[in-house]
Design a protein around this motif. Structure first.
Motif, PDB file in Angstrom:
ATOM      1  N   LEU A  86     -10.903  -9.022  -5.265  1.00  0.00           N
ATOM      2  CA  LEU A  86     -10.830  -9.794  -4.025  1.00  0.00           C
ATOM      3  C   LEU A  86      -9.873  -9.151  -3.027  1.00  0.00           C
ATOM      4  O   LEU A  86      -8.856  -8.561  -3.410  1.00  0.00           O
ATOM      5  CB  LEU A  86     -10.407 -11.231  -4.328  1.00  0.00           C
ATOM      6  N   LYS A  87     -10.241  -9.292  -1.765  1.00  0.00           N
ATOM      7  CA  LYS A  87      -9.474  -8.736  -0.653  1.00  0.00           C
ATOM      8  C   LYS A  87      -9.045  -9.865   0.276  1.00  0.00           C
ATOM      9  O   LYS A  87      -9.693 -10.914   0.327  1.00  0.00           O
ATOM     10  CB  LYS A  87     -10.349  -7.748   0.127  1.00  0.00           C
ATOM     11  N   PRO A  88      -7.981  -9.654   1.049  1.00  0.00           N
ATOM     12  CA  PRO A  88      -7.569 -10.708   1.990  1.00  0.00           C
ATOM     13  C   PRO A  88      -8.704 -11.124   2.928  1.00  0.00           C
ATOM     14  O   PRO A  88      -8.791 -12.295   3.302  1.00  0.00           O
ATOM     15  CB  PRO A  88      -6.419 -10.047   2.751  1.00  0.00           C
ATOM     16  N   GLU A  89      -9.581 -10.192   3.270  1.00  0.00           N
ATOM     17  CA  GLU A  89     -10.692 -10.538   4.169  1.00  0.00           C
ATOM     18  C   GLU A  89     -11.767 -11.391   3.507  1.00  0.00           C
ATOM     19  O   GLU A  89     -12.700 -11.846   4.163  1.00  0.00           O
ATOM     20  CB  GLU A  89     -11.330  -9.277   4.774  1.00  0.00           C
ATOM     21  N   ASP A  90     -11.640 -11.628   2.199  1.00  0.00           N
ATOM     22  CA  ASP A  90     -12.541 -12.558   1.520  1.00  0.00           C
ATOM     23  C   ASP A  90     -12.072 -14.003   1.680  1.00  0.00           C
ATOM     24  O   ASP A  90     -12.771 -14.936   1.265  1.00  0.00           O
ATOM     25  CB  ASP A  90     -12.624 -12.237   0.025  1.00  0.00           C
ATOM     26  N   THR A  91     -10.911 -14.205   2.278  1.00  0.00           N
ATOM     27  CA  THR A  91     -10.414 -15.552   2.515  1.00  0.00           C
ATOM     28  C   THR A  91     -11.390 -16.315   3.401  1.00  0.00           C
ATOM     29  O   THR A  91     -11.748 -15.864   4.491  1.00  0.00           O
ATOM     30  CB  THR A  91      -9.031 -15.505   3.191  1.00  0.00           C
ATOM     31  N   ALA A  92     -11.828 -17.468   2.907  1.00  0.00           N
ATOM     32  CA  ALA A  92     -12.848 -18.237   3.610  1.00  0.00           C
ATOM     33  C   ALA A  92     -13.095 -19.546   2.870  1.00  0.00           C
ATOM     34  O   ALA A  92     -12.679 -19.703   1.716  1.00  0.00           O
ATOM     35  CB  ALA A  92     -14.160 -17.455   3.692  1.00  0.00           C
ATOM     36  N   VAL A  93     -13.801 -20.437   3.534  1.00  0.00           N
ATOM     37  CA  VAL A  93     -14.397 -21.581   2.847  1.00  0.00           C
ATOM     38  C   VAL A  93     -15.775 -21.135   2.371  1.00  0.00           C
ATOM     39  O   VAL A  93     -16.569 -20.620   3.171  1.00  0.00           O
ATOM     40  CB  VAL A  93     -14.510 -22.811   3.760  1.00  0.00           C
ATOM     41  N   TYR A  94     -16.036 -21.321   1.105  1.00  0.00           N
ATOM     42  CA  TYR A  94     -17.293 -20.899   0.496  1.00  0.00           C
ATOM     43  C   TYR A  94     -18.175 -22.127   0.279  1.00  0.00           C
ATOM     44  O   TYR A  94     -17.720 -23.142  -0.265  1.00  0.00           O
ATOM     45  CB  TYR A  94     -17.039 -20.191  -0.828  1.00  0.00           C
ATOM     46  N   TYR A  95     -19.421 -21.998   0.713  1.00  0.00           N
ATOM     47  CA  TYR A  95     -20.370 -23.101   0.647  1.00  0.00           C
ATOM     48  C   TYR A  95     -21.540 -22.748  -0.257  1.00  0.00           C
ATOM     49  O   TYR A  95     -22.139 -21.668  -0.120  1.00  0.00           O
ATOM     50  CB  TYR A  95     -20.926 -23.417   2.038  1.00  0.00           C
ATOM     51  N   CYS A  96     -21.874 -23.660  -1.125  1.00  0.00           N
ATOM     52  CA  CYS A  96     -23.086 -23.564  -1.928  1.00  0.00           C
ATOM     53  C   CYS A  96     -24.249 -24.096  -1.079  1.00  0.00           C
ATOM     54  O   CYS A  96     -24.097 -25.119  -0.394  1.00  0.00           O
ATOM     55  CB  CYS A  96     -22.901 -24.408  -3.182  1.00  0.00           C
ATOM     56  N   VAL A  97     -25.391 -23.401  -1.126  1.00  0.00           N
ATOM     57  CA  VAL A  97     -26.532 -23.828  -0.325  1.00  0.00           C
ATOM     58  C   VAL A  97     -27.811 -23.815  -1.145  1.00  0.00           C
ATOM     59  O   VAL A  97     -27.930 -23.076  -2.121  1.00  0.00           O
ATOM     60  CB  VAL A  97     -26.732 -22.939   0.925  1.00  0.00           C
TER      61      VAL A  97
END
Length: 117
Positions: A86-97
């Motif tokens: 993992l990288k700092p740019e992977d920081t996010a809210v992750y949504y299942c769809v």
């Protein structure tokens, strides 16, 4: 009622790993392609990965190729996202769809992943 309950987010150091899980209910899970989107702070949501209803076909956005792995268990109505390196740019809210063709039929509530440098 369709529900997509994502879990597994949290704080991790760069280079670490996390596995996100999504529990699906309210529809015939094995009939639908599933996937993950993410929304970094201040940016738009974008596709991370998609998996076919059978689990045979997968695809990934370019930044995630080789680091992330999507999987599903049709006996448990679960979809997973294993995230490595993992990288700092992977920081996010992750949504299942849930997909319907090329469209998004349903969104989950999101789980926050924070990667510290």
């Amino acid at each position: 009622e369709v529900q997509l309950q994502a879990s597994g987010g949290g704080l991790v150091q760069a280079g670490g790993s996390l596995r996100l899980s999504c529990a699906a209910s309210g529809f015939i899970f094995r009939n639908y392609d599933m996937g993950w989107f993410r929304q970094p702070p201040g940016k738009q949501r974008g596709l991370v990965s998609r998996i076919s209803n059978s689990g045979v076909r997968t695809n990934y956005a370019d930044p995630e190729k080789g680091r992330f792995t999507i999987a599903r268990d049709n006996t448990k109505n679960m979809v997973y996202l294993q995230m490595n390196s993992l990288k700092p740019e992977d920081t996010a809210v992750y949504y299942c769809v849930r997909f319907w063709g090329s469209n998004i039929a349903s969104w989950g509530q999101g789980t926050l992943v924070t990667v510290s440098s």
